[in-house]
Scaffold this active site. Structure first.
Site, short mmCIF file in Angstrom:
data_model
loop_
_atom_site.label_atom_id
_atom_site.label_comp_id
_atom_site.label_asym_id
_atom_site.label_seq_id
_atom_site.Cartn_x
_atom_site.Cartn_y
_atom_site.Cartn_z
N LYS A 1 0.85 -1.19 0.00
CA LYS A 1 0.00 0.00 0.00
C LYS A 1 0.88 1.24 0.00
O LYS A 1 1.96 1.24 0.60
CB LYS A 1 -0.90 0.02 1.24
CG LYS A 1 -1.74 1.29 1.37
CD LYS A 1 -2.57 1.32 2.64
CE LYS A 1 -3.34 2.63 2.75
NZ LYS A 1 -4.17 2.71 3.96
N GLU B 1 -9.40 10.93 12.86
CA GLU B 1 -8.60 9.76 13.25
C GLU B 1 -7.73 9.98 14.48
O GLU B 1 -6.85 10.84 14.50
CB GLU B 1 -7.71 9.34 12.07
CG GLU B 1 -6.98 8.03 12.32
CD GLU B 1 -6.36 7.45 11.06
OE1 GLU B 1 -5.79 6.34 11.13
OE2 GLU B 1 -6.45 8.10 10.00
#
Length: 393
Positions: free
Chosen positions: A142, A199
């Site tokens: 990723k 977050e």
């Protein structure tokens, strides 16, 4: 540990009203905290050795008369760059913001402005293609690639109004403002890092810790049925579930060595902001050693695959090759740590840097096998929406 004693709405709003440029403010689901003035700067050329330096700064502040020293500020994405950390003179706290409607929402920028995309959309999509090629050939699982918008307003941007707009529409997330002016900066124009992040990197209270990685996203829709369908597709998306699992696994591995107990749900849940749906996993743990500090945990986690990629070094190197700008504090962390080691550190996303009439917004998207350049471009555009709505653009 910070003791929050006031839970009435008037104190929450008072703290928000009392914010001025140069202050530190973090409004989270746990509490609101405001730091004013500078008792001491935590001087560092880069973020290496930051754990010991923060401990020394807190001890020194205590010895020189600070009744409740807390280090507050921002740490950049790249540890080789300088953090911006201070121990404020005055610290005030209140319960989480509880405003049932948007109070005093006003435009925070001029109606006349210029916007420049860096890079432009076509170049960003070509960067995504390069990222996908790196995944195919370089053993990267990723990579997170970002872009920015440079906005110049005809009038000075109202930082305080923008902060209020973000806080009123982001009560379940983390609204922040941090002075990130250079210490040697001679002019009087402060530079403010401001945002509304969904977050939590990590929080610590005594032996209890919480981390809440997010990865995998969909834009919100105005139509309720379409919006519900977006959420359903996200929960069933093999590509997004894989992206999320990579992040959760990395966070789990980083925290395991510190914990007696660590609870990691086997499947993600879903959360929403004004602009986005996100896959979310809340991780709870009990520390082996209560003296481990929140900043030590945060540094062990940073950068997570949610904002960098995996494996970390390979992803970071590829980011530097592809992205045409320095991230600075974007995808770093914002937060605080007290003398007991308790604290709260937030991933610095959905954010911008403001200086006078100029503002630079940032947004990124996670690239994995199966990602499509046009979809990642659309995702970053949707993520810009948090700040653009706050500005009134």
């Amino acid at each position: 540990m910070i003791n929050t004693t006031a839970s009435n709405q008037s104190k929450q709003i008072t703290l928000l009203q009392n914010y001025q440029k140069g202050d530190f403010l973090l409004a989270s689901p746990k509490q609101m905290i405001l730091g004013k003035g500078v008792f001491a700067n935590v001087h560092m050329l880069n973020s290496h050795g930051i754990i010991e330096q923060m401990k020394q700064s807190l001890n020194q502040a205590k010895l020189t008369g600070h009744a409740r020293p807390i280090v507050m500020g921002a740490i950049p994405f790249d540890f080789s760059e300088s953090p911006k950390l201070v121990i404020p003179k005055e610290i005030s706290t209140a319960a989480p913001l509880e405003v049932k409607k948007q109070v005093e929402w006003r435009k925070a920028s001029s109606s006349t402005f210029e916007i420049k995309a860096v890079p432009d959309p076509e170049v960003y999509m070509e960067g995504v293609r390069k990222g996908l090629k790196a995944i195919d050939t370089d053993h990267i699982q990723k990579i997170v690639l970002s872009r920015s918008l440079h906005i110049t307003s005809a009038e000075r941007i109202d930082t305080h109004q923008l902060l209020k707009n973000l806080a009123y529409s982001n009560k379940t997330g983390y609204t922040f403002a941090v002075d990130v002016s250079l210490n040697e900066q001679k002019d009087t124009e402060p530079r403010t890092l401001i945002g509304a992040s969904p977050e939590l990197l990590v929080s610590k209270t005594g032996q209890k810790i919480v981390a809440n990685p997010l990865a995998g996203s969909r834009p919100r829709c105005k139509d309720p049925l379409e919006d519900e369908q977006q959420a359903k597709e996200l929960l069933e998306s093999a590509k997004d579930l894989h992206e999320h699992a990579v992040v959760v696994d990395a966070v789990k591995k980083s925290l395991q060595e510190y914990c007696l107990e660590l609870h990691v749900p086997t499947t993600p849940s879903i959360i929403k902001t004004e602009a986005m749906w996100h896959l979310s996993t809340e991780i709870n743990g009990i520390l082996k050693d209560p003296h481990v500090t929140s900043i030590e945990l945060a540094m062990a986690l940073h950068p997570t695959p949610a904002i960098c990629g995996f494996p970390t070094e390979a992803a970071r190197n590829t980011i530097q090759e592809i992205e045409p700008f320095d991230r600075g504090f974007f995808t770093g962390m914002v937060g605080w740590c007290d003398e007991a080691g308790d604290g709260e550190w937030i991933v610095t996303i959905r954010c911008a840097e403001i200086c006078g009439r100029n503002l630079q917004l940032f947004a990124g998207a996670g690239i994995v096998t199966g990602s499509k350049p046009e979809d990642e471009l659309a995702e970053t555009a949707a993520k810009f929406g948090t700040m653009l709505q706050g500005l009134g653009i």
